[in-house]
Write a protein that holds these residues in place. Structure first.
Motif, short mmCIF file in Angstrom:
data_model
loop_
_atom_site.label_atom_id
_atom_site.label_comp_id
_atom_site.label_asym_id
_atom_site.label_seq_id
_atom_site.Cartn_x
_atom_site.Cartn_y
_atom_site.Cartn_z
N ALA A 1 1.15 -0.97 0.08
CA ALA A 1 -0.04 -0.20 -0.09
C ALA A 1 0.65 1.59 -0.01
CB ALA A 1 -0.38 0.23 1.04
N ILE A 2 1.96 1.45 0.46
CA ILE A 2 2.80 2.44 0.71
C ILE A 2 3.70 2.48 -0.40
CG2 ILE A 2 5.13 3.25 2.29
CD1 ILE A 2 4.37 1.93 4.53
N ILE A 3 4.11 1.33 -1.14
CA ILE A 3 4.45 1.55 -2.13
C ILE A 3 3.51 2.12 -3.61
CG2 ILE A 3 5.34 0.24 -4.81
CD1 ILE A 3 6.84 -1.76 -2.30
N TYR A 4 2.01 1.98 -3.09
CA TYR A 4 1.41 2.77 -4.65
C TYR A 4 1.21 3.69 -4.22
CZ TYR A 4 0.51 -2.08 -6.97
OH TYR A 4 1.39 -3.72 -7.23
N ALA A 5 0.88 4.38 -2.79
CA ALA A 5 0.68 5.36 -1.85
C ALA A 5 1.48 6.85 -2.50
CB ALA A 5 0.23 5.49 -0.51
N VAL A 6 2.50 5.95 -2.39
CA VAL A 6 3.74 7.20 -3.28
C VAL A 6 3.92 7.36 -5.27
CG1 VAL A 6 5.88 7.60 -3.40
CG2 VAL A 6 5.01 7.23 -1.58
N GLY A 7 4.11 5.66 -5.40
CA GLY A 7 3.90 5.45 -6.99
C GLY A 7 2.79 5.68 -8.12
N VAL A 8 1.88 6.16 -7.23
CA VAL A 8 0.66 5.86 -8.48
C VAL A 8 0.70 7.36 -8.55
CG1 VAL A 8 -1.57 5.41 -8.68
CG2 VAL A 8 -0.50 3.86 -7.77
N PRO A 9 0.37 8.00 -7.57
CA PRO A 9 0.70 10.14 -7.49
C PRO A 9 0.81 10.08 -8.28
CG PRO A 9 0.09 9.47 -5.49
CD PRO A 9 0.55 7.76 -5.84
N TYR A 10 2.37 9.61 -8.56
CA TYR A 10 4.56 10.30 -8.93
C TYR A 10 3.71 9.29 -10.88
CZ TYR A 10 8.85 10.65 -10.16
OH TYR A 10 10.52 11.28 -10.92
N LEU A 11 3.63 8.48 -10.85
CA LEU A 11 3.25 7.93 -12.37
C LEU A 11 2.04 9.24 -13.01
CD1 LEU A 11 3.26 6.31 -14.78
CD2 LEU A 11 1.94 4.80 -13.29
N ALA A 12 1.17 9.49 -12.10
CA ALA A 12 -0.37 10.33 -12.67
C ALA A 12 0.27 11.75 -12.91
CB ALA A 12 -0.94 10.85 -11.52
N LEU A 13 1.76 11.80 -11.50
CA LEU A 13 2.16 13.41 -12.16
C LEU A 13 3.68 13.74 -13.17
CD1 LEU A 13 2.55 15.10 -8.87
CD2 LEU A 13 1.10 15.39 -10.15
N ALA A 14 3.87 12.94 -13.57
CA ALA A 14 5.19 12.37 -14.44
C ALA A 14 3.94 12.13 -15.96
CB ALA A 14 5.84 10.82 -14.27
N ARG A 15 3.46 11.57 -15.80
CA ARG A 15 2.54 11.26 -17.13
C ARG A 15 1.70 12.11 -17.48
NH1 ARG A 15 3.69 6.77 -20.91
NH2 ARG A 15 5.74 6.66 -20.52
N ASP A 16 1.54 12.97 -16.86
CA ASP A 16 0.25 13.97 -17.14
C ASP A 16 -1.27 13.38 -17.41
OD1 ASP A 16 -1.07 16.50 -16.69
OD2 ASP A 16 -1.02 17.02 -19.01
N MET A 17 -1.04 12.72 -16.42
CA MET A 17 -2.87 11.80 -16.29
C MET A 17 -4.04 11.92 -14.72
SD MET A 17 -0.31 7.95 -16.51
CE MET A 17 -1.37 7.13 -17.34
N SER A 18 -4.75 11.08 -15.27
CA SER A 18 -5.70 11.56 -14.72
C SER A 18 -5.44 10.67 -13.36
CB SER A 18 -7.13 11.50 -14.50
OG SER A 18 -7.22 9.70 -15.11
N ALA A 19 -6.19 10.66 -12.06
CA ALA A 19 -5.94 9.67 -10.59
C ALA A 19 -6.37 8.15 -10.96
CB ALA A 19 -6.56 10.17 -9.37
#
Length: 193
Positions: free
Chosen positions: A139-157
């Motif tokens: 859960a911690i890995i995803y809590a950091v990784g998914v928002p970072y991915l969204a910002l890096a790729r300019d994606m919606s949540a």
């Protein structure tokens, strides 16, 4: 004939604490944890439609944290991240540097620290407590990784969750099952010595 009994394993210890204490041991464990994570990252399978591959790296990061404890786990994963940023080709697919998936690596540093602290409290001693520990780490890995991915790729949540979380849940359940068996078994073996 020796009558000295083996030192009993106590809560407050992690598996690495069963080795004779020294600075050389701690340095070797930190370097070994980073190297294990780098090797495990080379087990990398692309996921169609996702910039994030399935790797053995998350399993290694959580294993390093629970086996080494919070401090050494943190240092191992921080060393892994810093060496990869400096050009060591040991991120997934023999890559290095910052990529859209780098947030997962940052999450692994935090996750290794937290699961290491939980292991020191005995969370790695039974199958069900280990299951909970692995879930917290993932859960911690995803809590950091998914928002970072969204910002890096300019994606919606929603899009980031669809490509950076959902495809990995089954594999993560399998990794958790491996850890649920491996670490409590290692403690049982250590207690029999």
């Amino acid at each position: 004939m020796s009558t000295a009994a083996a030192t009993p394993v106590r809560t407050g210890q992690v598996l690495a604490d069963l080795l004779p204490a020294s600075r050389v041991r701690d340095v070797a464990l930190v370097l070994g944890g980073a190297a294990l994570t780098g090797l495990a990252a080379q087990i990398s399978v692309p996921v169609p439609g996702s910039p994030v591959p399935v790797t053995g790296q998350t399993f290694a990061a959580l294993l390093v944290g629970t086996s080494l404890g919070a401090g050494r786990g943190f240092l191992s994963l921080a060393l892994y991240a810093l060496a990869g940023l400096a050009g060591m080709p040991w991120f997934a697919g023999a890559s290095s540097g910052v990529a859209p998936s780098f947030g997962y690596i940052l999450g692994m540093i935090l996750a290794a620290t937290v699961v290491g602290a939980l292991a020191r409290r005995g969370a790695d001693r039974s199958v069900w407590r280990m299951a909970g520990t692995m879930l917290v780490g993932e859960a911690i890995i995803y809590a950091v990784g998914v928002p970072y991915l969204a910002l890096a790729r300019d994606m919606s949540a929603t899009a980031a969750i669809a490509v950076g979380l959902t495809p990995f849940l089954i594999g993560d359940a399998l990794k958790a099952a491996l850890a649920m068996g491996a670490l409590p078994s290692a403690w049982k073996f250590a207690n029999k010595r």
